[in-house]
Write a protein that holds these residues in place. Structure first.
Motif, PDB file in Angstrom:
ATOM      1  N   ASP A 166       0.830  -1.214   0.000  1.00 24.35           N
ATOM      2  CA  ASP A 166       0.000   0.000   0.000  1.00 24.35           C
ATOM      3  C   ASP A 166       0.860   1.258   0.000  1.00 24.35           C
ATOM      4  O   ASP A 166       1.943   1.287   0.591  1.00 24.35           O
ATOM      5  CB  ASP A 166      -0.894   0.046   1.256  1.00 24.35           C
ATOM      6  CG  ASP A 166      -2.202  -0.715   1.072  1.00 24.35           C
ATOM      7  OD1 ASP A 166      -2.470  -1.176  -0.051  1.00 24.35           O
ATOM      8  OD2 ASP A 166      -2.947  -0.840   2.068  1.00 24.35           O
ATOM      9  N   LYS A 167       0.322   2.283  -0.635  1.00 27.21           N
ATOM     10  CA  LYS A 167       0.923   3.614  -0.514  1.00 27.21           C
ATOM     11  C   LYS A 167       0.120   4.385   0.521  1.00 27.21           C
ATOM     12  O   LYS A 167      -1.111   4.444   0.436  1.00 27.21           O
ATOM     13  CB  LYS A 167       0.877   4.339  -1.858  1.00 27.21           C
ATOM     14  CG  LYS A 167       1.794   3.718  -2.888  1.00 27.21           C
ATOM     15  CD  LYS A 167       1.685   4.438  -4.207  1.00 27.21           C
ATOM     16  CE  LYS A 167       2.470   3.682  -5.270  1.00 27.21           C
ATOM     17  NZ  LYS A 167       2.216   4.234  -6.610  1.00 27.21           N
ATOM     18  N   VAL A 168       0.841   4.955   1.475  1.00 27.56           N
ATOM     19  CA  VAL A 168       0.176   5.575   2.623  1.00 27.56           C
ATOM     20  C   VAL A 168       0.541   7.051   2.710  1.00 27.56           C
ATOM     21  O   VAL A 168       1.717   7.421   2.595  1.00 27.56           O
ATOM     22  CB  VAL A 168       0.584   4.859   3.938  1.00 27.56           C
ATOM     23  CG1 VAL A 168      -0.033   5.557   5.146  1.00 27.56           C
ATOM     24  CG2 VAL A 168       0.175   3.389   3.896  1.00 27.56           C
ATOM     25  N   LEU A 169      -0.491   7.864   2.912  1.00 28.09           N
ATOM     26  CA  LEU A 169      -0.283   9.301   3.121  1.00 28.09           C
ATOM     27  C   LEU A 169      -0.724   9.650   4.539  1.00 28.09           C
ATOM     28  O   LEU A 169      -1.824   9.283   4.963  1.00 28.09           O
ATOM     29  CB  LEU A 169      -1.112  10.099   2.110  1.00 28.09           C
ATOM     30  CG  LEU A 169      -1.155  11.624   2.300  1.00 28.09           C
ATOM     31  CD1 LEU A 169       0.233  12.242   2.169  1.00 28.09           C
ATOM     32  CD2 LEU A 169      -2.122  12.253   1.288  1.00 28.09           C
ATOM     33  N   VAL A 170       0.149  10.328   5.272  1.00 26.49           N
ATOM     34  CA  VAL A 170      -0.187  10.778   6.623  1.00 26.49           C
ATOM     35  C   VAL A 170      -0.229  12.299   6.608  1.00 26.49           C
ATOM     36  O   VAL A 170       0.779  12.950   6.298  1.00 26.49           O
ATOM     37  CB  VAL A 170       0.861  10.293   7.658  1.00 26.49           C
ATOM     38  CG1 VAL A 170       0.492  10.774   9.059  1.00 26.49           C
ATOM     39  CG2 VAL A 170       0.993   8.773   7.626  1.00 26.49           C
ATOM     40  N   LEU A 171      -1.385  12.858   6.919  1.00 18.04           N
ATOM     41  CA  LEU A 171      -1.521  14.314   6.966  1.00 18.04           C
ATOM     42  C   LEU A 171      -1.172  14.785   8.365  1.00 18.04           C
ATOM     43  O   LEU A 171      -1.860  14.449   9.328  1.00 18.04           O
ATOM     44  CB  LEU A 171      -2.959  14.719   6.618  1.00 18.04           C
ATOM     45  CG  LEU A 171      -3.485  14.208   5.268  1.00 18.04           C
ATOM     46  CD1 LEU A 171      -4.990  14.443   5.165  1.00 18.04           C
ATOM     47  CD2 LEU A 171      -2.753  14.892   4.117  1.00 18.04           C
ATOM     48  N   GLY A 172      -0.067  15.520   8.482  1.00 18.71           N
ATOM     49  CA  GLY A 172       0.301  16.059   9.791  1.00 18.71           C
ATOM     50  C   GLY A 172       1.457  15.310  10.417  1.00 18.71           C
ATOM     51  O   GLY A 172       1.371  14.110  10.660  1.00 18.71           O
ATOM     52  N   GLY A 173       2.553  16.018  10.659  1.00 17.89           N
ATOM     53  CA  GLY A 173       3.758  15.400  11.204  1.00 17.89           C
ATOM     54  C   GLY A 173       3.943  15.654  12.690  1.00 17.89           C
ATOM     55  O   GLY A 173       5.067  15.676  13.188  1.00 17.89           O
ATOM     56  N   GLY A 174       2.843  15.844  13.406  1.00 13.74           N
ATOM     57  CA  GLY A 174       2.920  15.888  14.870  1.00 13.74           C
ATOM     58  C   GLY A 174       3.192  14.484  15.390  1.00 13.74           C
ATOM     59  O   GLY A 174       3.326  13.535  14.608  1.00 13.74           O
ATOM     60  N   ILE A 175       3.254  14.338  16.691  1.00 13.74           N
ATOM     61  CA  ILE A 175       3.640  13.038  17.254  1.00 13.74           C
ATOM     62  C   ILE A 175       2.675  11.929  16.816  1.00 13.74           C
ATOM     63  O   ILE A 175       3.116  10.820  16.499  1.00 13.74           O
ATOM     64  CB  ILE A 175       3.786  13.104  18.806  1.00 13.74           C
ATOM     65  CG1 ILE A 175       4.268  11.760  19.374  1.00 13.74           C
ATOM     66  CG2 ILE A 175       2.501  13.527  19.489  1.00 13.74           C
ATOM     67  CD1 ILE A 175       5.667  11.368  19.002  1.00 13.74           C
ATOM     68  N   ILE A 176       1.384  12.216  16.722  1.00 15.74           N
ATOM     69  CA  ILE A 176       0.455  11.142  16.352  1.00 15.74           C
ATOM     70  C   ILE A 176       0.671  10.724  14.892  1.00 15.74           C
ATOM     71  O   ILE A 176       0.722   9.535  14.577  1.00 15.74           O
ATOM     72  CB  ILE A 176      -1.015  11.555  16.608  1.00 15.74           C
ATOM     73  CG1 ILE A 176      -1.229  11.843  18.108  1.00 15.74           C
ATOM     74  CG2 ILE A 176      -1.977  10.468  16.131  1.00 15.74           C
ATOM     75  CD1 ILE A 176      -0.845  10.723  19.057  1.00 15.74           C
ATOM     76  N   GLY A 177       0.847  11.705  14.006  1.00 14.93           N
ATOM     77  CA  GLY A 177       1.139  11.377  12.613  1.00 14.93           C
ATOM     78  C   GLY A 177       2.403  10.535  12.498  1.00 14.93           C
ATOM     79  O   GLY A 177       2.464   9.571  11.728  1.00 14.93           O
ATOM     80  N   GLY A 188       4.780  -3.603   5.696  1.00 15.76           N
ATOM     81  CA  GLY A 188       5.354  -3.777   4.363  1.00 15.76           C
ATOM     82  C   GLY A 188       4.742  -2.857   3.324  1.00 15.76           C
ATOM     83  O   GLY A 188       4.612  -3.227   2.154  1.00 15.76           O
ATOM     84  N   VAL A 189       4.363  -1.664   3.730  1.00 15.78           N
ATOM     85  CA  VAL A 189       3.819  -0.711   2.753  1.00 15.78           C
ATOM     86  C   VAL A 189       4.938  -0.289   1.804  1.00 15.78           C
ATOM     87  O   VAL A 189       6.122  -0.371   2.148  1.00 15.78           O
ATOM     88  CB  VAL A 189       3.211   0.532   3.451  1.00 15.78           C
ATOM     89  CG1 VAL A 189       2.050   0.122   4.339  1.00 15.78           C
ATOM     90  CG2 VAL A 189       4.262   1.287   4.253  1.00 15.78           C
ATOM     91  N   SER A 190       4.550   0.160   0.616  1.00 18.90           N
ATOM     92  CA  SER A 190       5.599   0.475  -0.356  1.00 18.90           C
ATOM     93  C   SER A 190       6.081   1.907  -0.203  1.00 18.90           C
ATOM     94  O   SER A 190       7.173   2.246  -0.653  1.00 18.90           O
ATOM     95  CB  SER A 190       5.095   0.240  -1.775  1.00 18.90           C
ATOM     96  OG  SER A 190       4.065   1.154  -2.073  1.00 18.90           O
ATOM     97  N   GLU A 191       5.263   2.747   0.431  1.00 23.82           N
ATOM     98  CA  GLU A 191       5.637   4.151   0.475  1.00 23.82           C
ATOM     99  C   GLU A 191       4.860   4.879   1.564  1.00 23.82           C
ATOM    100  O   GLU A 191       3.662   4.679   1.715  1.00 23.82           O
ATOM    101  CB  GLU A 191       5.288   4.759  -0.876  1.00 23.82           C
ATOM    102  CG  GLU A 191       5.783   6.149  -1.077  1.00 23.82           C
ATOM    103  CD  GLU A 191       5.452   6.579  -2.492  1.00 23.82           C
ATOM    104  OE1 GLU A 191       6.096   6.073  -3.426  1.00 23.82           O
ATOM    105  OE2 GLU A 191       4.534   7.387  -2.646  1.00 23.82           O
ATOM    106  N   VAL A 192       5.566   5.722   2.312  1.00 29.64           N
ATOM    107  CA  VAL A 192       4.910   6.555   3.322  1.00 29.64           C
ATOM    108  C   VAL A 192       5.260   8.014   3.046  1.00 29.64           C
ATOM    109  O   VAL A 192       6.437   8.375   2.980  1.00 29.64           O
ATOM    110  CB  VAL A 192       5.370   6.197   4.757  1.00 29.64           C
ATOM    111  CG1 VAL A 192       4.653   7.072   5.782  1.00 29.64           C
ATOM    112  CG2 VAL A 192       5.138   4.726   5.059  1.00 29.64           C
TER     113      VAL A 192
END
Ligand SMILES: [Zn+2]
Ligand SMILES: [Zn+2]
Length: 346
Positions: A166-177, A188-192
């Motif tokens: 999976d390709k994963v997008l995380v919105l927000g680079g605070g501690i929870i992100g 084993g995701v292909s991209e974060v």
């Protein structure tokens, strides 16, 4: 014992007092994390006057209590809920030894409080015995203060049914992100990709090595950048920000195939502006994530013990308990550049 209370707007005050507890363990706090909610309670002040903050903590058993689960000197981390509805040990009934009549069995979540329900910005605290986790030796007490925030991320990730590749997008680079980014790696995701509003913070996040790409969230061509990185879009988007502008970019960055996943972790500030129409038309699977379970808390701790996840690098600031006020002022002045601050009781 010495403890800190919220005394006024952006003001802590130290107090001396006795913890009154019968039956339940007394924990000598060694480390307590600074959560976003601790920060906002301190900033609001008046409404939280008299509360002892701090709910992400670790320490050492001072008095084992009656449960038979602990010995003096055990290293522990307290969970945030009374999972098994145990008696509190400090209401008028408990203090008389009439535990069956306890007023607080149904108190599920730590709410901060006075000496009868203290948080961890205190030399000592107490908690419901079966909701206290005994730490393996391989977890440092400072790291253990991060079990709770990492469990927030684990809960969100567990709702996403992540698939290998999976390709994963995380919105927000605070501690929870960042905890979300850390956990999804194990699938084993292909991209974060992580987006972050603050460009200085984006550089810090890049250095952690947890994301393949860190994209400034304020860039006018954010969506183009995300499409350029992912090629055909993302399989899963986690929102850890709660702003419609970020959420809408996240929705638009999903793959156009149906049944891609959007996991909402941040509480939306401006929910009316969210592009709900696109969520519907793409048949997006949406799940909201809030809190966690004690089993997940234990799972986080064992992942830390086995070094499956490495949390120590996220501790960016250490505040001495006696400098709590100054430490919070510095955090405020730092405008969110710190990843995770912890209070050291010393
Ligand atoms: Zn927290
Ligand atoms: Zn009670």
């Amino acid at each position: 014992m010495k403890y800190a209370v919220v005394d006024d707007t952006e003001k802590f005050a130290f107090r001396e007092g006795e913890l009154r507890v019968r039956g339940n363990p007394v924990i000598r706090v060694t480390h307590a994390g600074v959560c976003g909610t601790d920060m906002s309670s301190w900033r609001e002040g008046a409404h939280y006057k008299g509360l002892i903050l701090g709910h992400e903590y670790a320490g050492i058993i001072e008095e084992p209590g009656d449960s038979g689960l602990f010995r003096r000197g055990d290293r522990v981390a307290g969970y945030t809920q009374n999972v098994f509805q145990e008696p509190c040990g400090h209401c008028e009934f408990c203090l008389r030894g009439d535990f069956a009549s306890c007023d607080n069995r149904t108190v599920k979540t730590w709410k901060g409080g006075d000496l009868t329900h203290p948080g961890a910005y205190s030399e000592y605290t107490t908690w419901f015995p079966r909701s206290i986790y005994k730490l393996p030796d391989s977890i440092g007490l400072d790291e253990a203060a991060l079990i709770e925030p990492f469990t927030v991320g684990l809960h969100a990730v567990s709702l996403a049914d992540i698939q290998k590749g999976d390709k994963v997008l995380v919105l927000g680079g605070g501690i929870i992100g960042l905890t979300v980014a850390e956990w999804v790696r194990g699938y084993g995701v292909s991209e974060v990709t992580v987006t972050e509003m603050n460009t200085e913070k984006a550089a810090i996040i890049s250095a952690y090595g947890v994301a393949d790409h860190v994209v400034p969230a304020g860039a006018p061509d954010l969506l183009e950048q995300l499409c350029g990185i992912s090629g055909d879009g993302y399989d899963v988007v986690f929102d850890c920000v709660g702003y419609a502008s970020a959420i809408n970019a996240g929705i638009a960055a999903l793959k156009t195939e149906f049944y891609k996943k959007f996991i909402g972790v941040g509480l939306p500030q401006d929910a009316q502006a969210i592009n709900y129409r696109d969520l519907v038309l793409r048949q997006t699977i949406f799940r909201g994530s809030k809190g966690h379970s004690f089993q997940e808390f234990e799972r986080t701790a064992s992942a830390m013990a086995s070094k499956e996840i490495n949390v120590a690098k996220y501790i960016s600031k250490r505040i001495r308990f006696s400098n709590l006020q100054e430490g919070f002022e510095e955090l405020k002045a730092g405008r969110g550049l710190d990843t995770k601050a912890i209070v050291e009781m010393g």
